[in-house]
Each structure stands twice: as structure tokens, then as C-alpha cells.
Design a protein around this motif. Sequence first.
Motif, mmCIF file in Angstrom:
data_model
loop_
_atom_site.group_PDB
_atom_site.id
_atom_site.type_symbol
_atom_site.label_atom_id
_atom_site.label_comp_id
_atom_site.label_asym_id
_atom_site.label_seq_id
_atom_site.Cartn_x
_atom_site.Cartn_y
_atom_site.Cartn_z
ATOM 1 N N THR A 1 1.023 -1.288 0.047
ATOM 2 C CA THR A 1 -0.032 -0.057 0.094
ATOM 3 C C THR A 1 0.928 1.436 0.051
ATOM 4 O O THR A 1 0.552 2.119 -0.618
ATOM 5 C CB THR A 1 -0.943 -0.167 1.449
ATOM 6 O OG1 THR A 1 -1.527 -1.399 1.084
ATOM 7 C CG2 THR A 1 -1.832 1.177 1.169
ATOM 8 N N ARG B 1 0.647 4.301 -2.663
ATOM 9 C CA ARG B 1 0.377 5.660 -1.970
ATOM 10 C C ARG B 1 1.454 6.567 -2.613
ATOM 11 O O ARG B 1 1.275 7.741 -3.130
ATOM 12 C CB ARG B 1 0.519 5.531 -0.644
ATOM 13 C CG ARG B 1 -1.077 4.946 -0.068
ATOM 14 C CD ARG B 1 -2.211 5.385 -0.675
ATOM 15 N NE ARG B 1 -3.384 4.739 -0.013
ATOM 16 C CZ ARG B 1 -4.551 4.786 -0.080
ATOM 17 N NH1 ARG B 1 -4.883 5.704 -1.055
ATOM 18 N NH2 ARG B 1 -5.443 4.135 0.439
ATOM 19 N N ARG C 1 -17.365 1.070 -2.982
ATOM 20 C CA ARG C 1 -17.359 0.890 -1.685
ATOM 21 C C ARG C 1 -18.311 0.490 -1.012
ATOM 22 O O ARG C 1 -18.657 -0.135 -0.034
ATOM 23 C CB ARG C 1 -16.774 2.112 -0.969
ATOM 24 C CG ARG C 1 -15.176 2.496 -1.314
ATOM 25 C CD ARG C 1 -14.849 3.793 -0.505
ATOM 26 N NE ARG C 1 -13.394 4.125 -0.918
ATOM 27 C CZ ARG C 1 -12.972 5.100 -1.635
ATOM 28 N NH1 ARG C 1 -14.144 5.753 -2.141
ATOM 29 N NH2 ARG C 1 -11.847 5.339 -1.913
ATOM 30 N N TRP D 1 -9.680 17.133 -2.878
ATOM 31 C CA TRP D 1 -9.088 16.130 -3.518
ATOM 32 C C TRP D 1 -7.773 15.853 -3.079
ATOM 33 O O TRP D 1 -7.459 14.699 -2.794
ATOM 34 C CB TRP D 1 -9.695 15.823 -5.116
ATOM 35 C CG TRP D 1 -8.975 14.913 -5.603
ATOM 36 C CD1 TRP D 1 -7.470 14.837 -6.160
ATOM 37 C CD2 TRP D 1 -9.335 13.503 -5.907
ATOM 38 N NE1 TRP D 1 -7.260 13.582 -6.708
ATOM 39 C CE2 TRP D 1 -8.309 12.759 -6.699
ATOM 40 C CE3 TRP D 1 -10.568 12.956 -5.997
ATOM 41 C CZ2 TRP D 1 -8.568 11.588 -7.155
ATOM 42 C CZ3 TRP D 1 -10.788 11.823 -6.262
ATOM 43 C CH2 TRP D 1 -9.660 11.172 -7.136
ATOM 44 N N ASP E 1 -7.138 15.124 0.570
ATOM 45 C CA ASP E 1 -7.305 13.739 1.073
ATOM 46 C C ASP E 1 -6.587 12.718 0.401
ATOM 47 O O ASP E 1 -6.228 11.782 1.136
ATOM 48 C CB ASP E 1 -8.783 13.359 0.098
ATOM 49 C CG ASP E 1 -9.434 12.043 0.487
ATOM 50 O OD1 ASP E 1 -9.899 11.794 1.395
ATOM 51 O OD2 ASP E 1 -9.220 11.359 -0.617
ATOM 52 N N ARG E 2 -5.675 13.051 -0.741
ATOM 53 C CA ARG E 2 -4.674 11.940 -1.290
ATOM 54 C C ARG E 2 -3.433 11.956 -0.254
ATOM 55 O O ARG E 2 -3.152 10.925 -0.273
ATOM 56 C CB ARG E 2 -4.496 12.520 -2.729
ATOM 57 C CG ARG E 2 -5.280 12.710 -3.787
ATOM 58 C CD ARG E 2 -6.173 11.456 -3.675
ATOM 59 N NE ARG E 2 -5.677 10.035 -3.854
ATOM 60 C CZ ARG E 2 -6.157 9.036 -3.543
ATOM 61 N NH1 ARG E 2 -7.048 8.792 -3.007
ATOM 62 N NH2 ARG E 2 -5.100 8.036 -3.958
ATOM 63 N N TYR F 1 -3.721 12.565 3.165
ATOM 64 C CA TYR F 1 -3.764 11.796 4.299
ATOM 65 C C TYR F 1 -4.266 10.478 4.158
ATOM 66 O O TYR F 1 -4.091 9.666 5.218
ATOM 67 C CB TYR F 1 -4.830 12.829 5.327
ATOM 68 C CG TYR F 1 -6.283 12.368 5.405
ATOM 69 C CD1 TYR F 1 -6.591 11.638 6.508
ATOM 70 C CD2 TYR F 1 -7.069 12.492 4.215
ATOM 71 C CE1 TYR F 1 -7.980 11.082 6.499
ATOM 72 C CE2 TYR F 1 -8.367 11.943 4.457
ATOM 73 C CZ TYR F 1 -8.763 11.447 5.468
ATOM 74 O OH TYR F 1 -9.807 10.797 5.660
ATOM 75 N N GLN F 2 -4.615 10.166 2.821
ATOM 76 C CA GLN F 2 -5.062 8.991 2.669
ATOM 77 C C GLN F 2 -3.615 8.040 2.737
ATOM 78 O O GLN F 2 -3.754 6.577 2.866
ATOM 79 C CB GLN F 2 -5.638 8.773 1.317
ATOM 80 C CG GLN F 2 -6.913 9.137 1.524
ATOM 81 C CD GLN F 2 -7.798 7.929 1.948
ATOM 82 O OE1 GLN F 2 -7.499 7.065 2.186
ATOM 83 N NE2 GLN F 2 -9.182 8.594 2.311
ATOM 84 N N LEU G 1 -3.353 6.719 6.222
ATOM 85 C CA LEU G 1 -4.578 5.871 6.552
ATOM 86 C C LEU G 1 -4.780 4.611 5.612
ATOM 87 O O LEU G 1 -4.988 3.393 6.102
ATOM 88 C CB LEU G 1 -5.833 6.936 5.979
ATOM 89 C CG LEU G 1 -7.293 6.052 6.104
ATOM 90 C CD1 LEU G 1 -7.487 5.600 7.543
ATOM 91 C CD2 LEU G 1 -8.353 7.110 5.841
ATOM 92 N N GLY G 2 -4.309 4.704 4.273
ATOM 93 C CA GLY G 2 -4.097 3.515 3.616
ATOM 94 C C GLY G 2 -3.205 2.433 3.942
ATOM 95 O O GLY G 2 -3.432 1.354 4.079
ATOM 96 N N TYR H 1 -8.142 17.342 7.897
ATOM 97 C CA TYR H 1 -8.422 15.936 7.788
ATOM 98 C C TYR H 1 -7.606 15.070 8.744
ATOM 99 O O TYR H 1 -7.726 13.968 9.435
ATOM 100 C CB TYR H 1 -8.024 15.439 6.466
ATOM 101 C CG TYR H 1 -9.078 15.620 5.254
ATOM 102 C CD1 TYR H 1 -10.344 15.342 5.711
ATOM 103 C CD2 TYR H 1 -8.874 16.201 4.028
ATOM 104 C CE1 TYR H 1 -11.330 15.479 4.704
ATOM 105 C CE2 TYR H 1 -9.798 16.355 3.093
ATOM 106 C CZ TYR H 1 -11.153 15.974 3.571
ATOM 107 O OH TYR H 1 -12.263 16.246 2.689
ATOM 108 N N LEU I 1 -7.122 11.694 11.633
ATOM 109 C CA LEU I 1 -6.515 10.302 11.120
ATOM 110 C C LEU I 1 -6.536 9.257 12.383
ATOM 111 O O LEU I 1 -6.747 8.246 11.728
ATOM 112 C CB LEU I 1 -5.140 10.712 10.790
ATOM 113 C CG LEU I 1 -4.327 9.386 10.154
ATOM 114 C CD1 LEU I 1 -4.926 9.200 8.925
ATOM 115 C CD2 LEU I 1 -2.923 10.093 9.807
#
Length: 528
Positions: free
Chosen positions: A13, A17, A52, A281, A284-285, A287-288, A291-292, A372, A376
Amino acid sequence: RLIAGFATVGGWTMASRILGFVRDVAIAAVLGAGAVAEAFFVAFTLPNLFRRFFAEGAFNTAFVPLFAKRIEAARGSGDLTQAKTFAEDALALLVTVLLAVTLLAQLAMPWLVLGLASGLDATRFELATAFGRLVFPYILLISVAALFSGVLNALDRFAAAAAAPVLLNVILITMIGLAGTGWLAETLTLTGLDGVEGLHAGTMLCLGVILAGIAQAWLVWRAATRAGIRLRLRLPRLTPEMKRLAVIAAPAALAGGVMQINLVVGRQVASYYEGAVGWLWYADRVYQLPLGVIGVAIGVVLLPSLSRRVRAGDPAGVHDALNRAAEFALTLTLPATAALIAMPGLIVAVLFERGAFGAADAAATALALAIYAAGLPAFVLQKVLQPAFFSREDTATPLRYALWCMLANVVIAVGGAALFGWLAAAAGATVAGWLNLWLLWRGARAADPGLTVDARLARRLPRILAATLIMTALVVGLTTLTAVDPLGGVLALTAAVIGGLVVYGAAGLALGAFAISDLRGAMRRGSA
């Protein structure tokens, strides 16, 4: 073995990412936060929203425990016939439903775009509708891939499923690069939209999404076949097993739908502010990434593990697995959270501020990123607690919690827009995340009074926090040295990341927040 599984999924992952950052940097440089970028983000959100809802969020939540139960029953005899039949029936049901959904979506695309982003102007709306029709079939491909991934995860084979998202980013990076050469420029045209700046690049991205879906489905299908699960596509049958699957999946689907409504609410609020869809967007990318890497890895590995322990009647094993997963999550999530809150401006400027993505875009994205990031830890710990319900085939309780969180998100995002503008969308998501975590913990304790924070986690958590504070002080100090030129920013960010990792690791070891022997032991168990 549990931590080794986290490492396998998390490693792949992480690679995905990082490539995702490269992809988003390329998109930001070529399209910025303009009309084509916003239209593509809205269009690409649609299949992922339904994905999802149907796949990871609901179908696999019900499928993995039921399939894992059949795998466990077959361990003695080695006869996987029942497990294969169940998986084939599930595949047939999934494909049938998604074919119907895909066809209906083609007809209803303008209304779907309105439902997601009604504030778009005429050009953005037309672009989003055209792009949406191109990319929506991705839901069928990626949902089939999700089912095969569930098969592999139930067999404790995590690598192929974790590696599949890498293909998406590699293909999209390739397509955005080819768009710069004018490849297929005359062939890929959208009637009525000629002359829109960046149109060809957006169309190439849409084509890349479909190619990536095909590649991802092929990769996990091949891995499942090599693992001994060769599935045939058959006509759908509503067997008692499929009825049971539907009964369990329905609340999870509704819960997934509720969580996606939170996303829709954010997009709706942002669509009324020019550029805000893009800013949210890109934030979000970023902080993902943690998270991812952390949250998704935990969710993927923990669910089949807990399902087997529940099936074996091992409550002590369940409690230990949840505590170790929480410990692993907090060890990695708390420093990541602190770093994202301490230096959002530097991170966004270094990653995205170039080409069509200007300083104003970077400043707005950094604000969203900091908000965001505050949520987390909650989002990651949700991935720890949700399997405690799903492993017992309880999907109704998380649905009830999700409804309360949806209400909180709507009130904050919509009601707060008058005071905070588009940033209220990010604030709503963060508050809803913490509310959901509190409800999940309270519900898990009520269902299993023996579930507590064990002595090891209670001892280590304050030490993890102390190591995080020491690292944060260093990061804040280094970011004050940031130069205004791009090279200075890259050097400052590099120094902050490397220095922060070294200081956090050293402080954590010195304080006893974690130990090298833990990792060595996990790797030995994983290789056994």
C-alpha cells in the motif's frame, strides 16, 4: 503472523500511495484545480463511491467471514469444493447486480453528477457527465477484483491483492504522460467539448481507469488460481448460502452507503466554491497515505484472523489481536498525524505547487489537510474495531453508528458552510470520524465485556505519545528553516521526514514505546 500480514499489505500500500502521489503531482501540474481536473475527480468518485458501497464496504465484509469459515472447515480434509462453490455463486451474484447498476448509471449519469456536485457550472457539469460515463464500468472490474482479493485474504495470501492498486497508479501516470505527447489526440474526442483546455489529458485519464481495472482484476484472478481457487462464472442462483450472504451484506451495504453520503455531502458543499473540489481531493490524497498504509492493512488482515478465532471459540486470542492491532496502529499513526498537522503547507507546496497548481491552491489545500489529519487516528482505529463486529457477522450495529455519524457530518458540513465555507466539509468528516470511533468502542465493550485495553497497550501508549511530542518539536524546528525557493522546500521536507523518523525511532526505543524484538518475532512468525 498478524503483524507480518500488516507489513505485507502496508508495504504494498505504501508503494501504491507513493505512486499515487506521483500520479496526483502529474495531474496537478497538467490540470491544476481547473475545470477538467474537477470534472475528472467528480467522475472518478462515482465508481469508487459505488465500489465501496457494493464491494469492499459491504460485499467483502459479508463474504470474507463466510468464505473463511468454509476454508477453516476444509483444512482437515483439504477439500475446497464447498468453498469454491460458495465463491462462484457469490461472483455470479456480484457480476449480475453490477452489470445492471452499470447500465442504469449510463442512463442516469447527469442525475448522478447532480447528486454528487450540483454546484458545478455548465462546462464542468458536461465534462463530469461525459467522464462519468467513460469511467463508471470500473466499478464492475474493481468489484470483481475485490472478491478475488477477499478469497486471497481468507487464505492468508495478501501480496497480490495489496499489489493490485499499484497497477492503477502506474497506468494513470503513463496515460497522463502520453497525453502530453498528443497520443490518440485525434481519436479520443468528446463531441461538444472541443476546445476545453486539458480535455485530452482528462479523457486519457478516463481510458487509463478502465485499463487499470482490467489489469487489477487479471492480477488477483491469476493469484487466486495459483492458490488453488479457480472460479468459473456461472448463472446466478439464489441459494440459501446466497440469501445468508445478502442478509449479512445488506446492513453493511447501507452502512457503506451512509459513509459515502458523508463523501457526497463534502463534494456538494465544495462544488459551490470554485476550486474547492480539487483542494479537498489533493488534501485527501495526502492524508490517505497513512490511512491506507496503516488502516487498510489492519482491516484487510484483521478480519479473516478474527473470524477464525471467533469460529474457534478463542476470546483471549480475539482480545490480544485487537490490542496488538491498536498498538501497531497508534505506533505509526500518531507521529504521522503530528507531522501532517505541523507542516501541511510545506508538504503540499513540495508535492503539488507547480505548473497549473499555484500558491493559492497550495495554501487552501494545506488548510484542508490539517483538518483531515486531526481525524486520522480515529479513522485508523475504526479499522481495528469494525472487524470485531464483522467477524461475528454483525453488520447492523455499525450501520446504526454510521447513521448517527452521517447526521453529525451533514449538520457540520452544511450548517458550518455559512461560517467556514468549503472547509466545513473537511471539519464535518473529522468530527464524524471521532464520533464513530467512540460509538464503535462503546458497542464493542457492550457486546464483549472482556474486551479492554490490556496492560501492554496501557503501558506503551503514553510512551508512544511522548516519542511523538519529541519528534514534533524537531519537525516544527526544521520547518522554520524552510526556504522560499522550490529546492529549499524539498530539502526542508526531506530533512523533516528523515530527521523525524530517526528521532521518533530513537525516542520510542529509549522510552520503551516499542522494541526491536517485537518486529523480529513478528517476522519470524510470518515466515514460519
